[in-house]
Design a protein around this motif. Structure first.
Motif, PDB file in Angstrom:
ATOM      1  N   LEU A 143      61.574  19.156  43.044  1.00  0.00           N
ATOM      2  CA  LEU A 143      60.370  18.342  42.888  1.00  0.00           C
ATOM      3  C   LEU A 143      59.133  19.218  42.965  1.00  0.00           C
ATOM      4  N   LEU A 144      58.089  18.806  42.246  1.00  0.00           N
ATOM      5  CA  LEU A 144      56.796  19.469  42.408  1.00  0.00           C
ATOM      6  C   LEU A 144      56.206  19.051  43.745  1.00  0.00           C
ATOM      7  N   ASP A 145      55.451  19.966  44.329  1.00  0.00           N
ATOM      8  CA  ASP A 145      54.879  19.725  45.648  1.00  0.00           C
ATOM      9  C   ASP A 145      53.884  18.576  45.606  1.00  0.00           C
ATOM     10  N   LYS A 146      54.015  17.631  46.532  1.00  0.00           N
ATOM     11  CA  LYS A 146      53.179  16.436  46.452  1.00  0.00           C
ATOM     12  C   LYS A 146      51.739  16.698  46.876  1.00  0.00           C
ATOM     13  N   ARG A 147      51.569  17.561  47.894  1.00  0.00           N
ATOM     14  CA  ARG A 147      50.208  17.803  48.366  1.00  0.00           C
ATOM     15  C   ARG A 147      49.381  18.499  47.277  1.00  0.00           C
ATOM     16  N   LEU A 148      49.966  19.535  46.693  1.00  0.00           N
ATOM     17  CA  LEU A 148      49.272  20.210  45.584  1.00  0.00           C
ATOM     18  C   LEU A 148      49.048  19.241  44.424  1.00  0.00           C
ATOM     19  N   GLY A 149      50.031  18.395  44.200  1.00  0.00           N
ATOM     20  CA  GLY A 149      49.919  17.423  43.115  1.00  0.00           C
ATOM     21  C   GLY A 149      48.768  16.457  43.328  1.00  0.00           C
ATOM     22  N   LEU A 150      48.580  16.050  44.596  1.00  0.00           N
ATOM     23  CA  LEU A 150      47.460  15.138  44.887  1.00  0.00           C
ATOM     24  C   LEU A 150      46.123  15.831  44.647  1.00  0.00           C
ATOM     25  N   TRP A 151      46.044  17.110  45.093  1.00  0.00           N
ATOM     26  CA  TRP A 151      44.823  17.878  44.791  1.00  0.00           C
ATOM     27  C   TRP A 151      44.577  17.924  43.293  1.00  0.00           C
ATOM     28  N   HIS A 152      45.639  18.218  42.555  1.00  0.00           N
ATOM     29  CA  HIS A 152      45.543  18.291  41.097  1.00  0.00           C
ATOM     30  C   HIS A 152      45.010  16.969  40.552  1.00  0.00           C
ATOM     31  N   PHE A 153      45.615  15.867  40.993  1.00  0.00           N
ATOM     32  CA  PHE A 153      45.239  14.560  40.448  1.00  0.00           C
ATOM     33  C   PHE A 153      43.774  14.238  40.711  1.00  0.00           C
ATOM     34  N   TRP A 154      43.369  14.351  41.974  1.00  0.00           N
ATOM     35  CA  TRP A 154      41.997  13.925  42.288  1.00  0.00           C
ATOM     36  C   TRP A 154      40.960  14.852  41.680  1.00  0.00           C
ATOM     37  N   LEU A 155      41.211  16.155  41.690  1.00  0.00           N
ATOM     38  CA  LEU A 155      40.262  17.070  41.051  1.00  0.00           C
ATOM     39  C   LEU A 155      40.193  16.818  39.552  1.00  0.00           C
ATOM     40  N   MET A 156      41.348  16.540  38.972  1.00  0.00           N
ATOM     41  CA  MET A 156      41.378  16.367  37.521  1.00  0.00           C
ATOM     42  C   MET A 156      40.643  15.095  37.124  1.00  0.00           C
ATOM     43  N   ILE A 157      40.854  14.020  37.866  1.00  0.00           N
ATOM     44  CA  ILE A 157      40.239  12.759  37.454  1.00  0.00           C
ATOM     45  C   ILE A 157      38.734  12.796  37.735  1.00  0.00           C
ATOM     46  N   ILE A 158      38.334  13.454  38.821  1.00  0.00           N
ATOM     47  CA  ILE A 158      36.896  13.573  39.096  1.00  0.00           C
ATOM     48  C   ILE A 158      36.253  14.521  38.092  1.00  0.00           C
ATOM     49  N   GLY A 159      36.866  15.687  37.904  1.00  0.00           N
ATOM     50  CA  GLY A 159      36.323  16.660  36.960  1.00  0.00           C
ATOM     51  C   GLY A 159      36.266  16.095  35.555  1.00  0.00           C
ATOM     52  N   PHE A 160      37.317  15.377  35.183  1.00  0.00           N
ATOM     53  CA  PHE A 160      37.351  14.805  33.836  1.00  0.00           C
ATOM     54  C   PHE A 160      36.171  13.859  33.606  1.00  0.00           C
ATOM     55  N   ASN A 161      35.972  12.943  34.549  1.00  0.00           N
ATOM     56  CA  ASN A 161      34.883  11.972  34.354  1.00  0.00           C
ATOM     57  C   ASN A 161      33.512  12.623  34.446  1.00  0.00           C
ATOM     58  N   MET A 162      33.400  13.653  35.299  1.00  0.00           N
ATOM     59  CA  MET A 162      32.112  14.366  35.354  1.00  0.00           C
ATOM     60  C   MET A 162      31.819  15.082  34.051  1.00  0.00           C
ATOM     61  N   THR A 163      32.868  15.572  33.409  1.00  0.00           N
ATOM     62  CA  THR A 163      32.655  16.339  32.177  1.00  0.00           C
ATOM     63  C   THR A 163      32.347  15.426  31.001  1.00  0.00           C
ATOM     64  N   PHE A 164      33.139  14.375  30.859  1.00  0.00           N
ATOM     65  CA  PHE A 164      33.081  13.654  29.596  1.00  0.00           C
ATOM     66  C   PHE A 164      32.276  12.355  29.645  1.00  0.00           C
ATOM     67  N   ALA A 165      32.160  11.712  30.801  1.00  0.00           N
ATOM     68  CA  ALA A 165      31.326  10.503  30.834  1.00  0.00           C
ATOM     69  C   ALA A 165      29.866  10.817  30.470  1.00  0.00           C
ATOM     70  N   PRO A 166      29.273  11.909  30.991  1.00  0.00           N
ATOM     71  CA  PRO A 166      27.880  12.192  30.615  1.00  0.00           C
ATOM     72  C   PRO A 166      27.694  12.456  29.124  1.00  0.00           C
ATOM     73  N   MET A 167      28.773  12.855  28.458  1.00  0.00           N
ATOM     74  CA  MET A 167      28.625  13.150  27.027  1.00  0.00           C
ATOM     75  C   MET A 167      28.314  11.889  26.228  1.00  0.00           C
ATOM     76  N   HIS A 168      28.771  10.726  26.731  1.00  0.00           N
ATOM     77  CA  HIS A 168      28.364   9.476  26.068  1.00  0.00           C
ATOM     78  C   HIS A 168      26.844   9.401  26.027  1.00  0.00           C
ATOM     79  N   ILE A 169      26.234   9.669  27.189  1.00  0.00           N
ATOM     80  CA  ILE A 169      24.782   9.537  27.314  1.00  0.00           C
ATOM     81  C   ILE A 169      24.083  10.574  26.441  1.00  0.00           C
ATOM     82  N   LEU A 170      24.600  11.819  26.495  1.00  0.00           N
ATOM     83  CA  LEU A 170      23.993  12.881  25.675  1.00  0.00           C
ATOM     84  C   LEU A 170      24.007  12.508  24.199  1.00  0.00           C
ATOM     85  N   GLY A 171      25.142  11.975  23.748  1.00  0.00           N
ATOM     86  CA  GLY A 171      25.252  11.628  22.331  1.00  0.00           C
ATOM     87  C   GLY A 171      24.285  10.526  21.950  1.00  0.00           C
ATOM     88  N   LEU A 172      24.201   9.500  22.799  1.00  0.00           N
ATOM     89  CA  LEU A 172      23.282   8.400  22.497  1.00  0.00           C
ATOM     90  C   LEU A 172      21.838   8.882  22.533  1.00  0.00           C
TER      91      LEU A 172
END
Lengths: 628, 376
Positions: A413-442
């Protein structure tokens, strides 16, 4: 032909580098696709970080316009054709045979050939960076810019590289279709195969029908560039390229995202402990998306001047494609409804997939509002939209698949603790990166611009996006570390760590070369679940006491003295001819890029490829003595 | 913090970001329309955005509710009911989206025909636009001087307020896209094809705050620096501007400007076009090409028309503020401040990819600037 025949006595698995170069085992080929795609993901991700650094402030000076154009072109090209598509192919290779109860794909050597050609074409595309500059006309390669760019060979790398990736993909698709339609285990009717494999079939058909159109366009581009033809300019029509490109390019979007939809359709039932809600509706909506995907290409061309009637027609078609997509989302929620949800890592990423894909789907509906798209087209709003679809959707889905199936690949199995770090960083980083692009485009920021002036109010959200991109980067470094570390140190998974429902969980982890000791006889959707659980009067599952999970018929697995199973099975021998053939083709490809001097390489490459193909077709399927 | 609460906070953050997109900011925003065409688009956007936002909230709420309510609890070993589906529900959640989409389909189709209508009639100001790598050329085909010469300018479009303007556009090289978000959506500018765009502006703009626009289709190296401005004037101011622009440039006869004109005549006119006041009336200097696209004749030069260069607020594809400092930098090495590929220029075929570095001396540069600033 002399091959290294040393094998691991316990499992019958051959070892050594030579065994990987000559392998025709669908599982090994699947893993090689996965590793290649992951490496390419880091390269393309690094390109994205450079792009984000350049845009972090007004009038950025980190990159020249020339470097920026190469980077955004290669980021798109690599992410789509070398990362997301092949990672889909990786899962398909590994799991289609396991899902349908088969020992391999229909054409194992063609399968190896597809991989090697894909790998070489990838190397060829990336090598352009050091051979005079990477393609810089955008992954969409709009003519006549792409035919006009005369800077050395850059867009020739695009036209030949993408062409060869396409050839590899068409062959793989034909293979998958043949496998699913001809090699299913007894009782595995089409309406019992797992949804992931169904989506693989849909995707394979999409590729077989769409890639040749792209291929024709790429050859025409190549001819315009090298032989003075005028398909797209000087009497030809620049819009012809756009039609050809998007007739491939739009189905391609579904090629990228449907396998991810298939993966989450596997994950939700397992971690909800319920069957997929509305299996036939999920399957048919996937097929519907596939069909409709061919009828909406011109929504990439609303500003090109097709006329209001065509724009209205494609607008309505684009709206309608939201319907089957919605059906899938509702069915996933329906699957979880009334279940017992276990928030293991695959489940978290699958939930991330759904919650983010909804955003991408809805912003897609906003594009179908054609006049609104006159503003949003080619702005950062579109960049936000398709990253929500392909990253929020696609990548989250594939990562869910990686966490879900890693134990089957490695036995750990993949390590769960590292996996949780991966998940939360990825979902936060993802929304920080791409949600503002909606605003920039508009707010008027166009795509593909290497700098922007002060005074337009774009600095703040660009900075947020840049920080977000680095958070995504960190999350994937953690993921890569987890993948490497857990291979040796992860918790032992056993055959069936998630209490799975489909046949791949009924065999050992990692599976033996021949997959199934005995081909299973199937009587249900979620066959393996029904072997473990009966159903009481209320429809609740009751675990059958005498089955503990694991192999179906372990008594046949131990086999004879040499560790090989005693049952009669035909496993084809390894072959290096697919590798030779693919190598010959890539030499031909380099030759075409460097015309006219390259004609020599074209000649040599064709001869090598012919050697590979003839050797391949003339060698026996199994060597003497291998047929036990 | 519980997982469900974290999810709820996460959703709220997304919502806040989504809603903050409702109000535009910055001069190039599409969300604060300054004319009826852009307003039609914005109204449609708002209508569908609200519906989409509602759907978003409902779906994400349903998802979050499901996750919280049906999470596995400790000490509960019962298995869920193995429910395979419900056809009525499937039909319901197929039909509801169809109904929603059908209800926005009508205004969308109506909007397409409204926005795409080509402005016609005697009152319409006709402007022909040619996109070049990497600048814009504007020809007011109906505005002519006594000799029949039309008004030609570059990178800065000037239009009267509250007047329908019909742009008839084509490209001299690759595909560009004309985008002025405050006034209209974008429209691709394609070689060998004609495209039309209607602009109407509500109010005059202050002289130093024109509407900013830029090329929106990737067109090569300097795509980011292919910008332009739209100035809106009152009808009276516009008429005065037209008279001014139709007057030929005076040939400087003394001082730095006269020396600059010598350099200009020896170098710049290979590509740039100007109309100067000659002894017997206006004279044209520099090359002009005419091309016919779908029955429309486009006149264009290889580089921006400089006749009234001094009257423009920007240069270099609307990228640099028009002042002596920027001009000095530009003339010293054009590709140093705007990425271009003049080494690929071919005047014979008309393929121009930017202004070469002519290795001008600082005196020559000073003189040229004096001449250019005189041509207001």
């Amino acid at each position: 032909m002399v091959l290294d025949t040393s094998k691991d006595l316990a499992t019958g698995t051959p070892k050594g580098i030579w065994s990987w170069l000559t392998t025709i085992d669908h599982k090994r080929i699947g893993l090689m696709y996965a590793v290649t795609a992951l490496v390419a993901f880091f390269i393309a991700g690094f390109e994205a970080l450079l792009i984000r650094l350049q845009l972090a402030s007004a009038n950025g000076t980190l990159l020249s316009a020339d470097a920026y154009d190469q980077l955004f072109t290669m980021h798109g090209l690599t992410m789509l054709l070398v990362v997301v598509m092949p990672v889909g192919a990786a899962f398909m290779n590994y799991f289609i045979p396991l899902h349908i109860g088969a020992r391999d794909v229909a054409f194992p050597r063609a399968n190896a050939f597809s991989y090697w050609l894909f790998l070489f074409a990838t190397v060829m595309l990336l090598s352009s960076f050091v051979l005079g500059g990477a393609p810089d006309g955008g992954w969409f390669g709009y003519a006549p810019l792409s035919t006009q760019l005369e800077e050395f060979v850059r867009m020739d790398f695009y036209s030949i590289g993408a062409q060869l990736l396409g050839v590899a993909s068409i062959m793989a698709s034909a293979n998958f279709i043949a496998t699913v339609f001809t090699m299913r285990a007894p009782g595995m009717t089409l309406m019992r195969i797992p949804v992931f494999t169904w989506m693989a079939v849909v995707v394979s058909f999409l590729l077989i029908f769409s890639l040749p159109i792209f291929g024709i366009g790429l050859w025409e581009m190549f001819f315009d560039r090298n032989f003075g033809t005028h398909f797209f300019s000087g009497g030809g029509d620049p819009l012809l390229w756009q039609h050809l490109f998007w007739l491939f390019g739009h189905p391609e979007v579904y090629v990228l995202v449907l396998p991810a939809m298939g993966i989450v359709s596997e994950v939700f039932p397992v971690f909800s402990r319920k069957p997929l809600f509305g299996y036939p509706f999920v399957v048919f909506s996937g097929i519907a998306i596939g069909f409709m995907g061919f009828g909406v290409w011109a929504h990439h061309m609303y500003t090109a001047g097709l006329g209001p009637v065509a724009e209205a027609g494609f607008g309505v078609a684009t709206m309608l494609i939201a319907v089957p997509t919605g059906v899938k989302i509702f069915n996933w929620i329906g699957t979880m409804w009334g279940g017992k949800l276990r928030f293991e890592l695959p489940m978290l990423f699958a939930i991330g997939f759904v919650s983010l894909f909804v955003v991408g789907g809805l912003s897609g509906v906003l594009h179908s509002v054609v006049p609104s798209d006159y503003q949003q087209h080619d702005s950062y709003f579109v960049v936000a939209h398709f990253h929500y679809v392909l990253f929020g959707g696609g990548v989250f889905g594939y990562v869910a698949g990686a966490y879900y199936w890693y134990p089957k690949w490695t036995g750990r199995l993949l390590d769960k603790r590292l996996g949780l770090w991966h998940f939360w960083l990825m979902i936060i980083g993802f929304n920080m990166t791409f949600a503002p692009m909606h605003i920039l485009g508009l707010n008027g920021m166009p795509r593909r611009t290497y700098r922007y002036p002060e005074g337009l109010g774009w600095e703040f959200w660009n900075q947020v996006a840049t920080v977000g991109a680095f958070i995504i980067g960190i999350s994937f470094v953690i993921f890569a570390w987890n993948l490497i570390r857990s291979r040796k140190n992860g918790r032992i998974a056993g055959d069936d760590p998630w209490d799975g429902r489909t046949l791949e969980w009924s065999i050992p982890s990692p599976p033996p070369v021949h997959n199934f000791d005995e081909i299973p006889v199937v009587s249900h959707i979620d066959e393996f679940w029904h072997r473990k659980y009966a159903t009481d009067e209320e429809g609740r599952s009751v675990r059958m006491p005498d089955v503990t999970g694991g192999t179906i018929s372990s008594e046949t697995a131990t086999g004879g003295e040499d560790g090989k199973p005693t049952v009669d099975m035909h496993m084809p021998s390894p072959s290096y001819f697919p590798l030779v053939a693919a190598f010959g083709i890539i030499v031909t490809g380099y030759g075409l890029v460097y015309l006219p001097g390259g004609w020599v390489a074209v000649g040599v490459g064709v001869l090598v490829a012919l050697w590979g193909f003839f050797g391949w077709s003339l060698e026996p399927v199994t060597r003497n003595g291998n047929h036990d | 913090m519980s997982r469900s609460r974290r999810l709820a906070i996460f959703t709220i953050v997304i919502l806040a970001v989504a809603l903050s997109a409702c109000s535009g900011s910055g001069p190039q925003t599409a969300l604060n329309p300054e004319g009826p065409v852009a307003r039609t688009i914005d109204n449609l956007w708002e209508l569908v955005f609200i519906i989409a936002a509602a759907v978003f909230v409902i779906v994400e709420a349903a998802l979050i509710y499901t996750l919280i309510r049906f999470r596995a609890r400790k000490n509960d070993d019962t298995e869920p009911v193995q429910l395979h589906g419900n056809t009525r529900l499937e039909i319901l959640w197929t039909i509801i989206p169809v109904v929603i989409l059908a209800s926005i389909g009508y205004p969308v189709i109506k909007g397409i025909f409204e926005v795409r209508a080509i402005a016609q009639g005697a009152d319409v100001l006709q402007v022909q636009v040619t996109g070049h790598q990497w600048w814009w050329e504007f020809e007011y085909v109906d505005l002519k001087d006594d000799t029949g010469r039309t008004l030609v300018t570059a990178n800065e479009l000037v239009i009267p307020e509250d007047t329908e303007v019909n742009l008839t556009m084509t490209s001299a090289d690759v595909i560009h896209s004309f985008w002025i978000p405050t006034l209209a959506g974008k429209r691709d500018v394609v070689p060998g094809r004609i495209s039309n765009l209607t602009l109407i502006a509500d109010n005059p703009t202050p002289p130093d705050e024109p509407h900013p626009g830029q090329c929106a289709e990737f067109c090569g190296l300097s795509h980011a620096d292919m910008r332009f401005k739209v100035h809106v004037r009152t009808q009276a101011d516009f008429d005065a501007w037209v008279d001014e622009q139709l007057t030929p440039a005076e040939i400087p006869t003394e001082g730095a400007a006269a020396l600059g004109y010598e350099t200009f005549n020896a170098t710049c006119v290979a590509c740039h076009h100007v109309t100067v006041a000659g002894a017997s009336g206006p004279e044209d200097i520099g090359p002009v090409r005419t091309t016919e696209v779908d029955g429309v004749t486009f006149t264009s030069s290889l580089a921006p028309n400089l006749t009234h260069f001094g009257s423009r607020t920007t240069f270099g594809g609307g990228t640099f503020e028009n002042n002596a400092d920027h001009l000095a930098q530009w003339l010293a090495n054009p590709a140093g401040i705007k990425p271009m590929r003049p080494e690929l220029n071919d005047i014979q075929t008309g393929r121009i990819l930017g202004m070469p570095n002519f290795n001008l001396s600082s005196d020559e540069i000073t003189n040229l600037i004096a001449m250019l600033e005189g041509w207001e």
